[in-house]
Write a protein that holds these residues in place. Sequence first.
Motif, short mmCIF file in Angstrom:
data_model
loop_
_atom_site.label_atom_id
_atom_site.label_comp_id
_atom_site.label_asym_id
_atom_site.label_seq_id
_atom_site.Cartn_x
_atom_site.Cartn_y
_atom_site.Cartn_z
N VAL A 18 0.81 -1.22 0.00
CA VAL A 18 0.00 0.00 0.00
C VAL A 18 0.84 1.27 0.00
CG1 VAL A 18 -1.83 -1.24 1.23
CG2 VAL A 18 -0.25 0.25 2.51
N PHE A 60 -1.81 4.62 0.18
CA PHE A 60 -2.60 4.81 1.40
C PHE A 60 -1.86 5.78 2.33
CE2 PHE A 60 -4.94 0.44 1.55
CZ PHE A 60 -5.36 0.63 0.24
N MET A 111 -7.36 5.93 1.40
CA MET A 111 -6.97 4.91 0.43
C MET A 111 -7.24 5.43 -0.97
SD MET A 111 -8.42 1.50 2.34
CE MET A 111 -10.14 1.96 2.10
N ASP A 147 -7.10 -5.00 -2.94
CA ASP A 147 -7.30 -4.31 -1.67
C ASP A 147 -8.60 -4.73 -0.98
OD1 ASP A 147 -5.99 -1.39 -3.27
OD2 ASP A 147 -4.94 -2.66 -1.82
#
Length: 111
Positions: free
Chosen positions: A63, A67, A82, A89
């Motif tokens: 991520v 994120f 996000m 995900d």
Amino acid sequence: QVQLVESGGGLVQPGGSLRLSCVVSGGTFSIYAMGWYRQAPGKQRELVARIFSGGTTTYGDSVKGRFTISRDNAKNTVYLQMNSLKPEDTAVYYCNRNAAWGQGTQVTVSS
């Protein structure tokens, strides 16, 4: 007794964005590290992001760059922004503080 309540999950198309929130009650919020974890069907729960009391952050490799974890100590809330979401995900996302967990919020990324 600490309680963690997540919100903000839902269905989003690939490339879209969501922001998760976790409101914490019990204890002194500002002194604790907070984390977001996720668990996809058939997989182990994995760390997504963590933020320490001083604001230092760490992210899972999958991520990084997409994120962002943040916290608002005045609101006893930790967030997970996000972006550029991918189908992989998709998972239930959990808020964590030490041994305490929220109930989870479902994030589904699908067209």
